[in-house]
Design a protein around this motif. Structure first.
Motif, mmCIF file in Angstrom:
data_model
loop_
_atom_site.group_PDB
_atom_site.id
_atom_site.type_symbol
_atom_site.label_atom_id
_atom_site.label_comp_id
_atom_site.label_asym_id
_atom_site.label_seq_id
_atom_site.Cartn_x
_atom_site.Cartn_y
_atom_site.Cartn_z
ATOM 1 N N LEU A 6 0.848 -1.185 0.000
ATOM 2 C CA LEU A 6 0.000 0.000 0.000
ATOM 3 C C LEU A 6 0.891 1.245 0.000
ATOM 4 O O LEU A 6 1.815 1.346 0.803
ATOM 5 C CB LEU A 6 -0.896 -0.005 1.245
ATOM 6 C CG LEU A 6 -1.970 1.067 1.314
ATOM 7 C CD1 LEU A 6 -3.081 0.770 0.299
ATOM 8 C CD2 LEU A 6 -2.564 1.134 2.717
ATOM 9 N N ARG A 7 0.614 2.177 -0.891
ATOM 10 C CA ARG A 7 1.382 3.426 -0.986
ATOM 11 C C ARG A 7 0.806 4.442 0.002
ATOM 12 O O ARG A 7 -0.336 4.874 -0.147
ATOM 13 C CB ARG A 7 1.340 3.969 -2.405
ATOM 14 C CG ARG A 7 2.025 3.057 -3.416
ATOM 15 C CD ARG A 7 2.049 3.644 -4.821
ATOM 16 N NE ARG A 7 0.778 4.188 -5.273
ATOM 17 C CZ ARG A 7 -0.181 3.509 -5.920
ATOM 18 N NH1 ARG A 7 -0.003 2.221 -6.168
ATOM 19 N NH2 ARG A 7 -1.282 4.100 -6.308
ATOM 20 N N VAL A 8 1.607 4.806 1.003
ATOM 21 C CA VAL A 8 1.163 5.690 2.086
ATOM 22 C C VAL A 8 1.974 6.982 2.067
ATOM 23 O O VAL A 8 3.200 6.949 2.166
ATOM 24 C CB VAL A 8 1.324 5.011 3.463
ATOM 25 C CG1 VAL A 8 0.880 5.941 4.581
ATOM 26 C CG2 VAL A 8 0.552 3.693 3.506
ATOM 27 N N ALA A 9 1.283 8.114 1.956
ATOM 28 C CA ALA A 9 1.930 9.417 2.067
ATOM 29 C C ALA A 9 1.904 9.840 3.534
ATOM 30 O O ALA A 9 0.840 9.859 4.154
ATOM 31 C CB ALA A 9 1.216 10.448 1.201
ATOM 32 N N VAL A 10 3.060 10.154 4.077
ATOM 33 C CA VAL A 10 3.181 10.671 5.436
ATOM 34 C C VAL A 10 3.398 12.177 5.298
ATOM 35 O O VAL A 10 4.426 12.609 4.771
ATOM 36 C CB VAL A 10 4.342 10.010 6.199
ATOM 37 C CG1 VAL A 10 4.480 10.609 7.596
ATOM 38 C CG2 VAL A 10 4.146 8.497 6.267
ATOM 39 N N ILE A 11 2.412 12.951 5.734
ATOM 40 C CA ILE A 11 2.426 14.401 5.536
ATOM 41 C C ILE A 11 2.828 15.093 6.837
ATOM 42 O O ILE A 11 2.141 14.952 7.849
ATOM 43 C CB ILE A 11 1.042 14.884 5.074
ATOM 44 C CG1 ILE A 11 0.646 14.166 3.795
ATOM 45 C CG2 ILE A 11 1.024 16.407 4.896
ATOM 46 C CD1 ILE A 11 -0.825 14.300 3.436
ATOM 47 N N ILE A 12 3.935 15.839 6.779
ATOM 48 C CA ILE A 12 4.379 16.616 7.939
ATOM 49 C C ILE A 12 3.718 17.988 7.820
ATOM 50 O O ILE A 12 4.062 18.779 6.939
ATOM 51 C CB ILE A 12 5.913 16.738 7.988
ATOM 52 C CG1 ILE A 12 6.545 15.338 7.997
ATOM 53 C CG2 ILE A 12 6.342 17.550 9.211
ATOM 54 C CD1 ILE A 12 8.055 15.349 7.855
ATOM 55 N N GLY A 13 2.781 18.280 8.727
ATOM 56 C CA GLY A 13 1.908 19.429 8.582
ATOM 57 C C GLY A 13 2.433 20.752 9.077
ATOM 58 O O GLY A 13 1.893 21.787 8.717
ATOM 59 N N SER A 14 3.464 20.777 9.882
ATOM 60 C CA SER A 14 3.965 22.035 10.431
ATOM 61 C C SER A 14 5.147 22.544 9.616
ATOM 62 O O SER A 14 6.040 21.779 9.257
ATOM 63 C CB SER A 14 4.415 21.860 11.888
ATOM 64 O OG SER A 14 4.988 23.060 12.365
ATOM 65 N N THR A 15 5.140 23.844 9.364
ATOM 66 C CA THR A 15 6.273 24.497 8.712
ATOM 67 C C THR A 15 6.923 25.519 9.654
ATOM 68 O O THR A 15 7.781 26.276 9.245
ATOM 69 C CB THR A 15 5.824 25.207 7.414
ATOM 70 O OG1 THR A 15 4.819 26.168 7.735
ATOM 71 C CG2 THR A 15 5.277 24.207 6.403
ATOM 72 N N ARG A 16 6.511 25.511 10.884
ATOM 73 C CA ARG A 16 6.988 26.490 11.871
ATOM 74 C C ARG A 16 8.460 26.260 12.200
ATOM 75 O O ARG A 16 8.909 25.125 12.342
ATOM 76 C CB ARG A 16 6.147 26.352 13.149
ATOM 77 C CG ARG A 16 6.516 27.350 14.231
ATOM 78 C CD ARG A 16 5.666 27.163 15.460
ATOM 79 N NE ARG A 16 4.376 27.800 15.267
ATOM 80 C CZ ARG A 16 3.478 27.966 16.234
ATOM 81 N NH1 ARG A 16 3.718 27.521 17.455
ATOM 82 N NH2 ARG A 16 2.338 28.553 15.981
ATOM 83 N N GLU A 17 9.195 27.348 12.342
ATOM 84 C CA GLU A 17 10.585 27.259 12.771
ATOM 85 C C GLU A 17 10.628 26.679 14.184
ATOM 86 O O GLU A 17 9.830 27.058 15.041
ATOM 87 C CB GLU A 17 11.217 28.649 12.758
ATOM 88 C CG GLU A 17 12.711 28.633 12.944
ATOM 89 C CD GLU A 17 13.329 30.000 12.733
ATOM 90 O OE1 GLU A 17 14.288 30.306 13.460
ATOM 91 O OE2 GLU A 17 12.848 30.744 11.870
ATOM 92 N N GLY A 18 11.548 25.750 14.427
ATOM 93 C CA GLY A 18 11.663 25.116 15.733
ATOM 94 C C GLY A 18 10.690 23.976 15.945
ATOM 95 O O GLY A 18 10.570 23.452 17.053
ATOM 96 N N ARG A 19 10.010 23.559 14.928
ATOM 97 C CA ARG A 19 9.024 22.476 15.022
ATOM 98 C C ARG A 19 9.681 21.157 15.411
ATOM 99 O O ARG A 19 10.897 20.982 15.239
ATOM 100 C CB ARG A 19 8.320 22.295 13.680
ATOM 101 C CG ARG A 19 9.282 21.764 12.627
ATOM 102 C CD ARG A 19 8.708 21.741 11.241
ATOM 103 N NE ARG A 19 9.718 21.215 10.320
ATOM 104 C CZ ARG A 19 9.457 20.559 9.235
ATOM 105 N NH1 ARG A 19 8.197 20.340 8.890
ATOM 106 N NH2 ARG A 19 10.409 20.118 8.457
ATOM 107 N N VAL A 20 8.874 20.220 15.918
ATOM 108 C CA VAL A 20 9.362 18.865 16.173
ATOM 109 C C VAL A 20 8.676 17.873 15.238
ATOM 110 O O VAL A 20 8.952 16.678 15.296
ATOM 111 C CB VAL A 20 9.161 18.436 17.653
ATOM 112 C CG1 VAL A 20 9.960 19.326 18.576
ATOM 113 C CG2 VAL A 20 7.710 18.375 18.035
ATOM 114 N N GLY A 21 7.818 18.358 14.363
ATOM 115 C CA GLY A 21 7.077 17.486 13.451
ATOM 116 C C GLY A 21 7.963 16.621 12.586
ATOM 117 O O GLY A 21 7.646 15.452 12.337
ATOM 118 N N ASP A 22 9.089 17.168 12.136
ATOM 119 C CA ASP A 22 9.987 16.370 11.309
ATOM 120 C C ASP A 22 10.622 15.232 12.117
ATOM 121 O O ASP A 22 10.759 14.114 11.621
ATOM 122 C CB ASP A 22 11.046 17.235 10.639
ATOM 123 C CG ASP A 22 11.794 18.155 11.591
ATOM 124 O OD1 ASP A 22 11.326 18.397 12.732
ATOM 125 O OD2 ASP A 22 12.870 18.646 11.194
ATOM 126 N N ALA A 23 10.960 15.494 13.378
ATOM 127 C CA ALA A 23 11.529 14.444 14.237
ATOM 128 C C ALA A 23 10.472 13.389 14.573
ATOM 129 O O ALA A 23 10.769 12.186 14.590
ATOM 130 C CB ALA A 23 12.102 15.048 15.513
#
Length: 190
Positions: A6-23
């Motif tokens: 199954l092809r799953v897109a994982v979307i990181i929704g925050s673009t804020r500086e200092g975010r932890v969404g990428d981690a």
């Protein structure tokens, strides 16, 4: 047909500086990478130059984002909770596509203070329902105040969070395969 991943897109929704969404997304995808029944495509909104206002004609960046949404068969949205809601960058990205979301499952990984981002998830459920998706009941959620994060924003492993990832991905896979078959068997009614 159902024996391909199954092809799953994982979307990181925050673009804020200092975010932890990428981690958080890296931690999540690290647990999901062990599965051979899923293929992940990470869409970090910080890497897309989406316009602040939706133009009459889609920009090349909007088209690039929408193409990746269309290719996916399921989604996992990684979102923070900002003021009991989700980031404007995420809403802008969601609105770049419409039919591309349709008849696919959506899961959520959220983080925030005390409420673990669940207010954001509940609002996103309403939006994704309007887009004719199926949202997963179970989520992966983090409290940024409980000491479960390293200094770089990476969550520490715990049995409970690992099980939450497994549960979410099992539900997403079931719905993703069922909806894949349904889209092939008959056109969607709307």
């Amino acid at each position: 047909m159902n024996n391909r991943p199954l092809r799953v897109a994982v979307i990181i929704g925050s673009t804020r500086e200092g975010r932890v969404g990428d981690a958080v997304a890296k931690w999540f995808t690290g647990r999901a990478d062990d599965r051979d029944d899923l293929v992940l495509d990470v869409l970090d909104l910080i890497e897309f130059d989406l316009p602040a206002g939706l133009p009459e004609q889609a920009t090349l960046e909007m088209q690039r984002f929408t193409a990746r949404i269309d290719e996916a068969e399921a989604y996992v949205v990684v979102t923070p909770e900002y003021n009991r809601s989700f980031p404007a960058s995420l809403k802008q990205a969601i609105d770049c596509a419409y039919d591309e979301w349709r008849v696919k499952p959506v899961g959520f990984v959220s983080y925030g203070y005390r409420s673990q981002g669940l207010h954001a998830v509940e609002q996103l459920r309403s939006i994704f329902t309007e887009l004719h998706t199926v949202t997963m009941r179970d989520t992966v959620a983090f409290n940024l105040l409980d000491g479960s994060f390293a200094r770089d924003g990476t969550p520490f492993d715990s049995d409970g969070q690992g099980q939450a990832v497994t549960t979410l991905l099992d539900e997403l896979l079931w719905w993703g395969l069922a909806l894949r078959e349904a889209r092939v068997a008959r056109p969607y009614v709307c």
